[in-house]
Design a protein around this motif. Structure first.
Motif: not given
Length: 308
Positions: A99-100, A104-106, A131-133, A138-141
């Motif tokens: 999850c990226y 602030s988005q959340l 591809a989207q990932r 940046r590193a994801p949760a």
């Protein structure tokens, strides 16, 4: 059913306050009434905010209160290997995805949230392509997928509780982008491996129980009993925190005896009829979940003052 195994799992980020003491007291009384074992664990996942000095003070304050633990398990900061094993189990089950979403988005999502402040995750990253990932950069949760299933339990203090994980929680994070395992995964693994059969903590955490029950089922751990005790509020209605220095253990120990403090908490919560000094052993004989009040407890300064 054998004797219960309870636990007290404070965060060593400062001195315990009165609310921490109340949760510890109820947990201790509940297991000791039935001849059980009480386990101490330091929840120091956030190593930047926690310290061994704070952990030392917590142990000393528990000894002063007379709330002796039977064993202490390894602190969470030394348990990353165990958490990794269970994280990999979830991966092997095909239940994890990156999850990226930023904080602030959340927080901008117009969705309901649980009593512990957790927003219902709308599944934004659940179906991202490779591809989207890769394009994020940046590193994801890492989140665990939840089923459309309602988890129910009978809380020892609050009574019947139910939560549909899909609609009231959503897929939840088990490892942060910086590699730190989060509370839900860590506490499930810690309690399961320590054989904990009874979890007593503040009512603000009742919304966490269904997530932990879901992970327990996936990992093959039995479900413990839960008891979510009322929160302690200051005289003006504020929830206690470690910022309330006048109500932390340093200040309280300078003003009253351990037995007076326990007697105050026992009377305020309904365990005994009037506030008077009492030992943990004496309280254990009086303890019953049915006596305990469910609603938040507002501190009575006059009652506390009478015991000083």
């Amino acid at each position: 059913m054998g004797a219960p195994v309870g636990r007290f799992a404070p965060t060593p980020s400062g001195r315990m306050h009165l609310g921490n003491v109340f949760a510890a007291m109820v947990s201790w009384l509940s297991v000791k009434r039935d001849g059980g074992e009480w386990v101490l664990r330091m929840e120091d996942l956030d190593t930047l905010r926690t310290s061994e000095e704070a952990a030392r003070m917590i142990r000393e304050d528990l000894r002063w209160l007379g709330l002796a633990w039977d064993r202490e398990t390894a602190p969470q900061s030394r348990r990353s290997g165990a958490y990794l094993r269970y994280f990999e189990k979830l991966a092997d089950m095909g239940l994890l995805y990156p999850c990226y979403c930023t904080r602030s988005q959340l927080h901008s999502v117009n969705a309901p949230h649980l009593s512990d402040g957790t927003y219902v995750y709308p599944g934004t990253c659940r179906g991202l392509s490779g591809a989207q990932r890769a394009a994020v950069g940046r590193a994801p949760a890492w989140r665990v997928r939840v089923p459309e299933e309602t988890w129910r339990f009978s809380d020892l203090c609050q009574g019947a509780y139910a939560q549909d994980l899909a609609t009231e929680c959503g897929d939840f994070v088990v490892r942060r982008a910086d590699g730190v395992y989060v509370y839900q995964l860590a506490v499930t693994v810690d309690d399961g491996e320590a054989g904990v059969t009874q979890v007593v903590r503040g009512a603000d955490l009742i919304g966490s129980a269904p997530r932990q029950m879901y992970l327990q089922a996936l990992f093959g751990f039995p479900h413990p009993e839960y008891g979510h005790v009322p929160m302690l509020l200051s005289a003006d209605g504020r929830r206690l925190s470690k910022r309330d220095r006048d109500l932390d253990m340093g200040a309280l120990r300078s003003r009253m005896t351990a037995q007076a403090l326990l007697g105050y908490l026992a009377a305020a919560s309904g365990l005994i009829d009037r506030a008077e000094p009492v030992s943990p052993a004496e309280l254990a004989g009086e303890f019953a979940w049915e006596k305990l009040r469910k609603a938040d407890l507002r501190l009575d300064a006059a009652m506390m003052g009478s015991l000083e």
